[in-house]
Design a protein around this motif. Structure first.
Motif, PDB file in Angstrom:
ATOM      1  N   LYS A  75       0.852  -1.201   0.000  1.00 23.02           N
ATOM      2  CA  LYS A  75       0.000   0.000   0.000  1.00 23.02           C
ATOM      3  C   LYS A  75       0.886   1.250   0.000  1.00 23.02           C
ATOM      4  O   LYS A  75       1.823   1.352   0.788  1.00 23.02           O
ATOM      5  CB  LYS A  75      -0.899   0.032   1.230  1.00 23.02           C
ATOM      6  N   PRO A  76       0.571   2.216  -0.866  1.00 22.89           N
ATOM      7  CA  PRO A  76       1.350   3.453  -0.918  1.00 22.89           C
ATOM      8  C   PRO A  76       1.149   4.305   0.342  1.00 22.89           C
ATOM      9  O   PRO A  76       0.102   4.232   1.004  1.00 22.89           O
ATOM     10  CB  PRO A  76       0.784   4.193  -2.133  1.00 22.89           C
ATOM     11  N   LEU A  77       2.158   5.130   0.626  1.00 17.14           N
ATOM     12  CA  LEU A  77       2.150   5.999   1.804  1.00 17.14           C
ATOM     13  C   LEU A  77       2.406   7.442   1.389  1.00 17.14           C
ATOM     14  O   LEU A  77       3.102   7.697   0.409  1.00 17.14           O
ATOM     15  CB  LEU A  77       3.257   5.585   2.776  1.00 17.14           C
ATOM     16  N   LEU A  78       1.890   8.375   2.174  1.00 15.17           N
ATOM     17  CA  LEU A  78       2.215   9.785   2.027  1.00 15.17           C
ATOM     18  C   LEU A  78       2.740  10.258   3.368  1.00 15.17           C
ATOM     19  O   LEU A  78       2.119  10.020   4.411  1.00 15.17           O
ATOM     20  CB  LEU A  78       0.971  10.600   1.630  1.00 15.17           C
ATOM     21  N   GLY A  79       3.911  10.872   3.348  1.00 10.10           N
ATOM     22  CA  GLY A  79       4.525  11.323   4.590  1.00 10.10           C
ATOM     23  C   GLY A  79       5.026  12.748   4.494  1.00 10.10           C
ATOM     24  O   GLY A  79       5.231  13.289   3.408  1.00 10.10           O
ATOM     25  N   LYS A  80       5.218  13.344   5.659  1.00  6.51           N
ATOM     26  CA  LYS A  80       5.741  14.704   5.762  1.00  6.51           C
ATOM     27  C   LYS A  80       7.124  14.641   6.388  1.00  6.51           C
ATOM     28  O   LYS A  80       7.329  13.954   7.387  1.00  6.51           O
ATOM     29  CB  LYS A  80       4.809  15.566   6.622  1.00  6.51           C
ATOM     30  N   HIS A  81       8.052  15.376   5.798  1.00  4.45           N
ATOM     31  CA  HIS A  81       9.429  15.377   6.287  1.00  4.45           C
ATOM     32  C   HIS A  81       9.614  16.430   7.378  1.00  4.45           C
ATOM     33  O   HIS A  81       9.175  17.564   7.239  1.00  4.45           O
ATOM     34  CB  HIS A  81      10.406  15.669   5.149  1.00  4.45           C
ATOM     35  N   TYR A  82      10.251  16.004   8.458  1.00  9.99           N
ATOM     36  CA  TYR A  82      10.614  16.908   9.557  1.00  9.99           C
ATOM     37  C   TYR A  82      12.120  16.860   9.724  1.00  9.99           C
ATOM     38  O   TYR A  82      12.679  15.804  10.001  1.00  9.99           O
ATOM     39  CB  TYR A  82       9.943  16.472  10.872  1.00  9.99           C
ATOM     40  N   TYR A  83      12.762  17.984   9.535  1.00  8.82           N
ATOM     41  CA  TYR A  83      14.211  18.051   9.719  1.00  8.82           C
ATOM     42  C   TYR A  83      14.515  18.145  11.193  1.00  8.82           C
ATOM     43  O   TYR A  83      13.858  18.904  11.889  1.00  8.82           O
ATOM     44  CB  TYR A  83      14.777  19.282   8.986  1.00  8.82           C
ATOM     45  N   VAL A  87      10.868  11.344   7.919  1.00  6.45           N
ATOM     46  CA  VAL A  87       9.518  11.391   7.375  1.00  6.45           C
ATOM     47  C   VAL A  87       8.546  10.687   8.318  1.00  6.45           C
ATOM     48  O   VAL A  87       8.816   9.589   8.788  1.00  6.45           O
ATOM     49  CB  VAL A  87       9.474  10.744   5.975  1.00  6.45           C
ATOM     50  N   GLU A  88       7.429  11.356   8.584  1.00  4.34           N
ATOM     51  CA  GLU A  88       6.371  10.796   9.430  1.00  4.34           C
ATOM     52  C   GLU A  88       5.166  10.458   8.561  1.00  4.34           C
ATOM     53  O   GLU A  88       4.722  11.277   7.756  1.00  4.34           O
ATOM     54  CB  GLU A  88       5.949  11.805  10.501  1.00  4.34           C
ATOM     55  N   TYR A  89       4.630   9.260   8.732  1.00  2.67           N
ATOM     56  CA  TYR A  89       3.491   8.786   7.949  1.00  2.67           C
ATOM     57  C   TYR A  89       2.231   8.619   8.791  1.00  2.67           C
ATOM     58  O   TYR A  89       1.233   8.115   8.310  1.00  2.67           O
ATOM     59  CB  TYR A  89       3.829   7.427   7.304  1.00  2.67           C
TER      60      TYR A  89
END
Length: 120
Positions: A75-83, A87-89
């Motif tokens: 299953k595909p995922l979308l995540g947000k990158h935090y420096y 990446v958090e999903y």
């Protein structure tokens, strides 16, 4: 965020054909593989935020390193990158609706491309 019912999860394709398809849709595999798994990422930059659409898979036959594998997709995922953490999903993340729609359209193209590969 996990995308459900995209039609690509559990689909299989030869690695070389999958690499071509994913690259044509803006995904990068780069060094994100081992002998049994692959990860394709597509990066999105919106204002000051960075997001990644990720498609992962694993070899059900052959060897990824030898470029002779058949890959089964997850299953595909979308995540947000935090420096600098990565990446958090998680479900607690907020994703712009326009980005989610764009990702759904891209995943529909992946599904179409997989159908073409399987019918060739």
């Amino acid at each position: 965020m996990r995308f459900e019912n995209t039609g690509i999860e559990n689909q299989t394709a030869p690695l070389t054909r999958l690499d071509e398809l994913m690259e044509s849709l803006g995904f990068v595999r780069a060094g994100q593989w081992d002998y049994e798994r692959v990860t394709y990422d597509r990066k999105f930059e919106i204002k000051n935020d960075v997001f990644y659409l990720r498609v992962q898979g694993y070899a059900i036959e052959g060897d990824v390193g030898a470029h002779r594998a058949v890959i089964k997709l997850l299953k595909p995922l979308l995540g947000k990158h935090y420096y600098p953490h990565g990446v958090e999903y998680g479900d607690g993340e907020h994703f712009p609706s326009s980005l989610v729609s764009q990702c759904e359209a891209i995943l529909a193209k992946v599904k179409e491309g997989l159908a073409n590969i399987q019918n060739a």
